[in-house]
Motif scaffolding. Structure first.
Motif, PDB file in Angstrom:
ATOM      1  N   SER A 126       1.576  -4.036   7.533  1.00  0.00           N
ATOM      2  CA  SER A 126       2.089  -3.712   8.853  1.00  0.00           C
ATOM      3  C   SER A 126       1.438  -4.713   9.817  1.00  0.00           C
ATOM      4  N   ASN A 158       2.248   8.127  11.863  1.00  0.00           N
ATOM      5  CA  ASN A 158       2.970   7.340  10.876  1.00  0.00           C
ATOM      6  C   ASN A 158       4.453   7.668  10.947  1.00  0.00           C
ATOM      7  N   VAL A 209       0.798  -1.241   0.000  1.00  0.00           N
ATOM      8  CA  VAL A 209       0.000   0.000   0.000  1.00  0.00           C
ATOM      9  C   VAL A 209       0.825   1.284   0.000  1.00  0.00           C
ATOM     10  N   VAL A 210       2.159   1.157   0.129  1.00  0.00           N
ATOM     11  CA  VAL A 210       2.968   2.382   0.216  1.00  0.00           C
ATOM     12  C   VAL A 210       3.665   2.686  -1.109  1.00  0.00           C
ATOM     13  N   SER A 242      -4.403   2.558  11.762  1.00  0.00           N
ATOM     14  CA  SER A 242      -4.338   1.616  10.637  1.00  0.00           C
ATOM     15  C   SER A 242      -5.085   0.314  10.874  1.00  0.00           C
ATOM     16  N   LYS A 285       9.719  -0.196   2.583  1.00  0.00           N
ATOM     17  CA  LYS A 285       8.995  -1.386   2.088  1.00  0.00           C
ATOM     18  C   LYS A 285       8.954  -1.410   0.561  1.00  0.00           C
ATOM     19  N   ASN A 325       6.545   7.564   5.365  1.00  0.00           N
ATOM     20  CA  ASN A 325       5.147   7.555   4.905  1.00  0.00           C
ATOM     21  C   ASN A 325       4.555   8.968   4.859  1.00  0.00           C
ATOM     22  N   ASN A 330      10.196  -0.288   9.623  1.00  0.00           N
ATOM     23  CA  ASN A 330       9.987   1.072   9.116  1.00  0.00           C
ATOM     24  C   ASN A 330      10.016   2.120  10.232  1.00  0.00           C
ATOM     25  N   ARG A 365      -6.793   9.051  12.641  1.00  0.00           N
ATOM     26  CA  ARG A 365      -6.831   7.837  11.808  1.00  0.00           C
ATOM     27  C   ARG A 365      -5.812   6.831  12.358  1.00  0.00           C
ATOM     28  N   LEU A 402       6.597   0.883  13.787  1.00  0.00           N
ATOM     29  CA  LEU A 402       5.906   0.344  12.599  1.00  0.00           C
ATOM     30  C   LEU A 402       6.785  -0.707  11.926  1.00  0.00           C
ATOM     31  N   LYS A 460      -2.151  -4.853  11.182  1.00  0.00           N
ATOM     32  CA  LYS A 460      -3.301  -5.230  10.364  1.00  0.00           C
ATOM     33  C   LYS A 460      -3.555  -6.736  10.337  1.00  0.00           C
ATOM     34  N   TYR A 475       6.634  -4.513   9.397  1.00  0.00           N
ATOM     35  CA  TYR A 475       5.845  -5.331   8.472  1.00  0.00           C
ATOM     36  C   TYR A 475       6.254  -6.786   8.608  1.00  0.00           C
ATOM     37  N   PHE A 524      -5.055   3.001   4.338  1.00  0.00           N
ATOM     38  CA  PHE A 524      -3.922   3.914   4.147  1.00  0.00           C
ATOM     39  C   PHE A 524      -4.149   4.831   2.941  1.00  0.00           C
TER      40      PHE A 524
HETATM   41  C1  LMR Z   1      -0.547   2.467   7.565  1.00  0.00           C
HETATM   42  O1  LMR Z   1      -1.612   1.984   7.160  1.00  0.00           O
HETATM   43  O2  LMR Z   1      -0.464   3.537   8.154  1.00  0.00           O
HETATM   44  C2  LMR Z   1       0.734   1.716   7.314  1.00  0.00           C
HETATM   45  O3  LMR Z   1       0.556   0.421   7.730  1.00  0.00           O
HETATM   46  C3  LMR Z   1       1.076   1.771   5.880  1.00  0.00           C
HETATM   47  C4  LMR Z   1       2.310   0.978   5.606  1.00  0.00           C
HETATM   48  O4  LMR Z   1       2.185  -0.107   5.081  1.00  0.00           O
HETATM   49  O5  LMR Z   1       3.389   1.479   5.941  1.00  0.00           O
END
Ligand code: LMR
Length: 334
Positions: free
Chosen positions: A91, A210, A34-35, A172, A41, A214, A147, A170, A235, A94, A237, A193
């Motif tokens: 991440s 974040n 998603v980034v 995640s 990443k 990001n 990250n 917000r 953060l 999630k 992954y 995201f």
């Molecule tokens: C987010 O949703 O803020 C992060 O997990 C995005 C990411 O993958 O770094």
């Protein structure tokens, strides 16, 4: 008779062509994330592609889809389970939809002292324990990618817990983050995201957390006036694959892919810190958002306000993972 022989010949030739084509058509790995490409990443995924294709002599082709091009946060997890994509690096905040809430323990505020402690922890029993939780879900964990630490922002300075009062943030996906934002008096909201920039711009939420890379690549600093470099949570992954797909690969190919993943992981984790230091410098140079750093007293007030997250966490992530973490880090969890 001549005709018959010619027909047999033609059929054989056709079969041969088909065989050669099958032998030559590469195994495709779709790697969705998603980034932006220009993040730890993003660069890690491209490094894995480069090495996987090189080590397998082109027998594997990796298609990287960055920036939620293919799927957003929740959809990509479903796509992995269905086999529509083969590889992700979400991440660890999630992972609850995968049935592995234990990963959220990594979101506990001020859990890791610094990058080095984080890296050491994930290489040891904690990393292994968490991956074992995926086994029964048809998912295989391959690596942890770093990250760095979270900052937090809004259009007003966030220096004391009272500054969070009533603001919408917000988050995640992790309920641990939900809890520490609530303890600060704010209202957390889970959002994909890819939707954060617009939500900040239009005021659907007041703020977010974040890492610098990001913030910079998504331009969050252009729609937030104040960023606190708080480093309050980490953060990371987990690179994961569909276990059936992975298990079904020819053993020699899998070995080469494991090597490609090991090398890509070393590369990603070696650049993550610098990438974030550099991103923070760029955010500062742009001058759109003002950066704030907490004094020792302010940090103490944040830590005290968020501390009950640790006692609360047991009901969410379970005692087991807290014990594994507690033993590894030498800290009391609740
Ligand atoms: C987010 O949703 O803020 C992060 O997990 C995005 C990411 O993958 O770094």
């Amino acid at each position: 008779m001549k005709k018959f022989v010619a027909l047999i010949g033609a059929v054989a030739a056709l079969a041969l062509t088909a065989n050669v084509a099958a032998a030559q058509s590469p195994i495709i790995i779709k790697f969705s994330h998603v980034v932006a490409n220009d993040t730890p990443k993003g660069k890690g995924a491209l490094k894995f592609k480069e090495l996987a294709e090189k080590y397998t002599n082109g027998k594997v082709k990796v298609e990287v889809y960055p920036n939620s091009q293919l799927y957003k946060d929740k959809e990509e997890i479903e796509a992995l389970q269905l086999g529509s994509v083969q590889m992700l690096a979400p991440s660890t905040a999630k992972f609850a939809p995968l049935g592995a809430k234990e990963f959220e323990a990594l979101d506990l505020p001020w859990l890791f002292k610094d990058d080095a402690e984080y890296a050491k922890t994930m290489k040891g029993p904690v990393g292994k324990y968490l991956f074992s939780k995926l086994e029964s879900k048809g998912i295989k964990g391959l690596a942890y990618w770093d990250n760095g630490f979270h900052m937090v922002s809004s259009n007003e300075p966030l220096l004391k817990p009272a500054d969070f009062q009533g603001k919408k943030f917000r988050i995640s996906g992790s309920k641990i983050a939900d809890q520490y934002f609530r303890l600060m008096g704010s209202i957390p909201q889970i959002m994909a995201f890819s939707e954060v920039y617009q939500a900040l711009q239009t005021g659907v939420v007041d703020g977010c957390e974040n890492t610098p890379s990001n913030y910079l690549t998504q331009k969050f600093d252009e729609v937030q006036k104040h960023i606190t470099v708080s480093n309050h949570a980490h953060l990371q992954y987990a690179v994961i694959v569909n276990a059936k797909f992975w298990g079904g690969l020819p053993a020699d190919i899998r070995t080469q892919l494991e090597k490609a993943m090991d090398d890509a992981t070393e590369y990603t984790n070696s650049i993550a810190h610098e990438e974030n230091v550099d991103a923070l410098k760029q955010i500062k140079a742009k001058g759109k958002a003002e950066l704030h750093y907490l004094s020792d007293d302010q940090k103490k007030a944040w830590r005290e306000a968020m501390a009950p997250t640790y006692t609360w966490a047991k009901g969410r992530v379970g005692q087991e993972v807290l014990d594994v973490l507690s033993k590894e880090l030498g800290v009391k969890m609740n």
